[in-house]
Write an enzyme that holds these catalytic residues in place. Structure first.
Site, PDB file in Angstrom:
ATOM      1  N   CYS A  34       0.826  -1.216   0.000  1.00 30.15           N
ATOM      2  CA  CYS A  34       0.000   0.000   0.000  1.00 30.15           C
ATOM      3  C   CYS A  34       0.855   1.259   0.000  1.00 30.15           C
ATOM      4  O   CYS A  34       0.362   2.339  -0.263  1.00 30.15           O
ATOM      5  CB  CYS A  34      -0.939   0.001   1.199  1.00 30.15           C
ATOM      6  SG  CYS A  34      -0.066   0.012   2.770  1.00 30.15           S
ATOM      7  N   CYS A 103      -2.660  -2.798   8.686  1.00 29.03           N
ATOM      8  CA  CYS A 103      -2.346  -1.472   9.217  1.00 29.03           C
ATOM      9  C   CYS A 103      -2.021  -1.581  10.713  1.00 29.03           C
ATOM     10  O   CYS A 103      -1.131  -0.884  11.212  1.00 29.03           O
ATOM     11  CB  CYS A 103      -3.505  -0.504   9.000  1.00 29.03           C
ATOM     12  SG  CYS A 103      -4.288  -0.626   7.377  1.00 29.03           S
TER      13      CYS A 103
HETATM   14 FE1  FES Z   1      -1.642  -0.080   4.244  1.00 25.80          FE
HETATM   15 FE2  FES Z   1      -3.353   1.010   5.835  1.00 25.80          FE
HETATM   16  S1  FES Z   1      -3.688   0.464   3.767  1.00 25.80           S
HETATM   17  S2  FES Z   1      -1.275   0.632   6.238  1.00 25.80           S
END
Ligand code: FES
Length: 137
Positions: A34, A103
């Site tokens: 991400c 996360c």
């Molecule tokens: Fe990767 Fe939140 S989407 S840390």
């Protein structure tokens, strides 16, 4: 699943956000998928985390997780802070959507990374104490 009110609260009003000028441990972790990055600063005295701050470039869940994580380790002994797992952060936040679990993992690893740096600065090998940190950058 949507974000819980606790997540929204920590996102809109993050606790302990910023840099710690006199930090003696700085950790940085990231998720390559991400692209989110979490930096955590700790000030440790007599094995106690007296102060902590974070800077996160990431999603709502990453910011809420790091904010919550700082509240969970502030004032704690290193050994107790190291017991905090991402499941504890998740629980404290009232849960996260399944695709956002990583996360909270980042928050657990940010704590470990900052403590690890503290030991490195002391000339102590952190791996036997802190363990391996997968997402360290
Ligand atoms: Fe990767 Fe939140 S989407 S840390």
């Amino acid at each position: 699943m949507e974000y819980t009110p606790i997540v929204i609260d920590h996102f809109t009003n993050p606790r302990n956000m910023g840099e710690l000028k006199d930090a003696n441990g700085i950790g940085e972790v990231g998720n390559t998928r991400c692209g989110d990055v979490m930096k955590m600063y700790v000030k440790i005295e007599d094995d106690v985390i007296c102060d902590v701050k974070f800077k996160t470039f990431g999603c709502v869940a990453a910011i809420a997780s790091s904010s919550m994580a700082t509240t969970m380790i502030k004032g704690k002994k290193i050994s107790d802070a190291l017991k905090i797992k991402n499941q504890d952060v998740l629980k404290a936040l009232g849960g996260l959507p399944a695709i956002k679990i990583h996360c909270s993992v980042l928050a657990e690893e940010a704590i470990k990374s900052a403590i690890s740096d503290y030991y490195v600065r002391l000339g102590v090998d952190p791996v036997p104490i802190v363990g391996k940190i997968v997402s360290q950058v």
